[in-house]
Design a protein around this motif. Structure first.
Motif, mmCIF file in Angstrom:
data_model
loop_
_atom_site.group_PDB
_atom_site.id
_atom_site.type_symbol
_atom_site.label_atom_id
_atom_site.label_comp_id
_atom_site.label_asym_id
_atom_site.label_seq_id
_atom_site.Cartn_x
_atom_site.Cartn_y
_atom_site.Cartn_z
ATOM 1 N N LEU A 102 0.668 -0.905 -0.163
ATOM 2 C CA LEU A 102 0.160 -0.297 -0.174
ATOM 3 C C LEU A 102 0.692 1.481 0.552
ATOM 4 O O LEU A 102 0.372 1.987 -0.343
ATOM 5 C CB LEU A 102 -1.183 -0.010 0.991
ATOM 6 C CG LEU A 102 -2.144 -0.848 1.221
ATOM 7 C CD1 LEU A 102 -2.863 -1.303 2.584
ATOM 8 C CD2 LEU A 102 -2.836 -1.042 0.234
ATOM 9 N N LEU A 103 1.696 1.275 0.677
ATOM 10 C CA LEU A 103 2.388 2.684 1.110
ATOM 11 C C LEU A 103 3.344 2.422 -0.116
ATOM 12 O O LEU A 103 3.506 4.187 -0.764
ATOM 13 C CB LEU A 103 3.563 2.371 2.521
ATOM 14 C CG LEU A 103 2.459 2.500 3.031
ATOM 15 C CD1 LEU A 103 3.514 2.175 4.513
ATOM 16 C CD2 LEU A 103 2.524 3.222 3.939
ATOM 17 N N SER A 104 3.643 1.776 -0.864
ATOM 18 C CA SER A 104 4.882 1.285 -1.897
ATOM 19 C C SER A 104 3.630 2.436 -3.183
ATOM 20 O O SER A 104 4.492 3.416 -3.726
ATOM 21 C CB SER A 104 5.689 0.783 -1.852
ATOM 22 O OG SER A 104 4.682 -0.403 -2.701
ATOM 23 N N ALA A 105 3.056 1.758 -3.223
ATOM 24 C CA ALA A 105 2.147 2.728 -4.424
ATOM 25 C C ALA A 105 1.472 3.783 -4.076
ATOM 26 O O ALA A 105 1.367 4.453 -4.852
ATOM 27 C CB ALA A 105 0.808 1.468 -4.569
ATOM 28 N N MET A 106 1.385 4.440 -2.747
ATOM 29 C CA MET A 106 0.946 5.624 -2.653
ATOM 30 C C MET A 106 2.401 6.894 -2.845
ATOM 31 O O MET A 106 1.530 7.230 -3.127
ATOM 32 C CB MET A 106 0.538 5.432 -1.163
ATOM 33 C CG MET A 106 -1.114 4.970 -1.052
ATOM 34 S SD MET A 106 -2.090 5.258 0.307
ATOM 35 C CE MET A 106 -1.151 4.248 1.097
ATOM 36 N N VAL A 107 3.700 6.209 -1.688
ATOM 37 C CA VAL A 107 4.432 7.129 -1.530
ATOM 38 C C VAL A 107 4.760 7.541 -2.624
ATOM 39 O O VAL A 107 5.469 7.813 -2.877
ATOM 40 C CB VAL A 107 5.110 6.682 -0.556
ATOM 41 C CG1 VAL A 107 6.234 7.657 0.205
ATOM 42 C CG2 VAL A 107 3.979 7.036 0.752
ATOM 43 N N VAL A 108 5.744 6.032 -3.049
ATOM 44 C CA VAL A 108 6.228 5.752 -4.070
ATOM 45 C C VAL A 108 5.901 5.753 -6.047
ATOM 46 O O VAL A 108 6.677 5.836 -6.785
ATOM 47 C CB VAL A 108 7.488 4.501 -4.065
ATOM 48 C CG1 VAL A 108 8.741 4.735 -4.792
ATOM 49 C CG2 VAL A 108 7.689 4.632 -3.106
ATOM 50 N N GLY A 109 4.955 5.466 -5.817
ATOM 51 C CA GLY A 109 3.981 5.306 -7.047
ATOM 52 C C GLY A 109 4.386 4.019 -8.189
ATOM 53 O O GLY A 109 4.330 3.596 -9.373
ATOM 54 N N GLU A 110 4.844 2.521 -7.016
ATOM 55 C CA GLU A 110 5.162 1.353 -7.669
ATOM 56 C C GLU A 110 3.889 0.857 -7.459
ATOM 57 O O GLU A 110 3.260 0.289 -6.720
ATOM 58 C CB GLU A 110 6.621 0.973 -6.636
ATOM 59 C CG GLU A 110 7.697 1.729 -7.532
ATOM 60 C CD GLU A 110 8.827 0.556 -6.169
ATOM 61 O OE1 GLU A 110 10.241 0.924 -6.903
ATOM 62 O OE2 GLU A 110 8.598 -0.110 -5.792
ATOM 63 N N VAL A 111 3.183 0.269 -8.567
ATOM 64 C CA VAL A 111 1.899 -0.165 -8.965
ATOM 65 C C VAL A 111 2.624 -1.710 -9.073
ATOM 66 O O VAL A 111 2.977 -1.059 -10.527
ATOM 67 C CB VAL A 111 1.187 0.695 -9.763
ATOM 68 C CG1 VAL A 111 -0.305 -0.556 -10.005
ATOM 69 C CG2 VAL A 111 0.783 1.882 -8.838
#
Length: 280
Positions: A102-111
């Motif tokens: 969840l955090l990597s998608a929201m913070v880093v944009g890694e989907v």
């Protein structure tokens, strides 16, 4: 994820499980953790002249990570005071990857692509299945669960922080970890020495060889993991690293004479399936 990164993360998971087993067999786990932190910090200090100084961009991540790692150890120790290692450890390790997704998608944009996301979820569920082997008994006393979940939150926080910090350090993930462990060590060791007093130094004298081996394993395991996070998605590396739970279960069965059982076999198969999904 390339074969080199894949193998490096699996090695990191094995080393992590091994040094955790060393802490587990100690009669005083807090002092054993302090000894391991001491030896890993000293080894890191010795290596600092041979690695680059952190970049200006990496220092904020290092400062935040020192705080998070101290909080992580405190939560972990509290969890072990109220619950069994076989339940607390898998819950903490299984929660981390889910939060990182969840955090990597929201913070880093890694989907993550579907297959990788499926692998992350399967691994996390398999790790949690190991923890829930006790069924409803786990809910009779909520404190182990709450502290384990807090530990998992800390794991997710330092995974994301150190993954970004390693990238900000011009991709020198191993150098970042050495600086982190060197900065973190004096604070935690001082806290343990004050808390345990003479008994801590007794453990240091009695178990120094085990502590030295565990400290080196700890440095190597986390350096490999952070390096991998500079080369591959944070969530995928975090999930694959949690195969350490399977290695820990195997070590417990083979060397500590713990029962594996059908429930653990099913959970191990889930983790293995998630690993295959990540590799594909």
């Amino acid at each position: 994820m390339s074969a080199t990164i894949f193998a490096a993360v699996l090695l990191a998971a094995f080393l992590h499980a091994t040094w955790n087993a060393m802490v587990k067999v100690s009669a005083d786990r807090l002092s054993a953790m302090g000894l391991l932190t001491l030896t890993s910090g000293l080894a890191s200090f010795a290596a600092l002249p041979f690695v680059p100084t952190p970049t200006a961009e990496a220092w904020p991540f290092l400062a935040a990570s020192v705080f998070i790692h101290i909080l992580y150890r405190l939560c972990l120790v509290r969890a072990y005071q109220h619950g069994d290692l076989g339940h607390v450890y898998p819950i903490a390790r299984g929660t981390g990857p889910l939060i990182v997704v969840l955090l990597s998608a929201m913070v880093v944009g890694e989907v993550l692509p579907p297959a990788t996301l499926a692998g992350v979820l399967i691994i996390a569920l398999g790790v949690m299945a190991l923890a829930l082997r006790g069924g409803p008994k786990l809910l009779e006393e909520p404190r182990p669960l709450l502290y384990a979940l807090a530990t998992g939150g800390c794991i997710a926080a330092y995974t994301l922080t150190d993954g970004l910090g390693g990238r900000a350090n011009d991709g020198h993930g191993a150098a970042y970890v050495l600086w982190l462990l060197a900065l973190d060590m004096p604070i935690f060791v001082a806290a343990v020495a004050v808390r345990r007093g003479r008994s801590f130094w007794t453990v240091v004298r009695r178990e120094w060889a085990r502590g030295a081996a565990g400290g080196i394993m700890s440095v190597a395991a986390y350096a490999l993991a952070v390096w991998a996070m500079t080369q591959a998605p944070l969530a995928a590396v975090a999930a694959l690293r949690e195969t350490s739970v399977i290695f820990a279960a195997a070590i417990g069965t083979l060397f500590l004479k713990e029962s594996f059982g059908r429930w653990r076999i099913l959970a191990a198969m889930m983790v293995a399936g998630g690993v295959v999904a990540l590799r594909m």
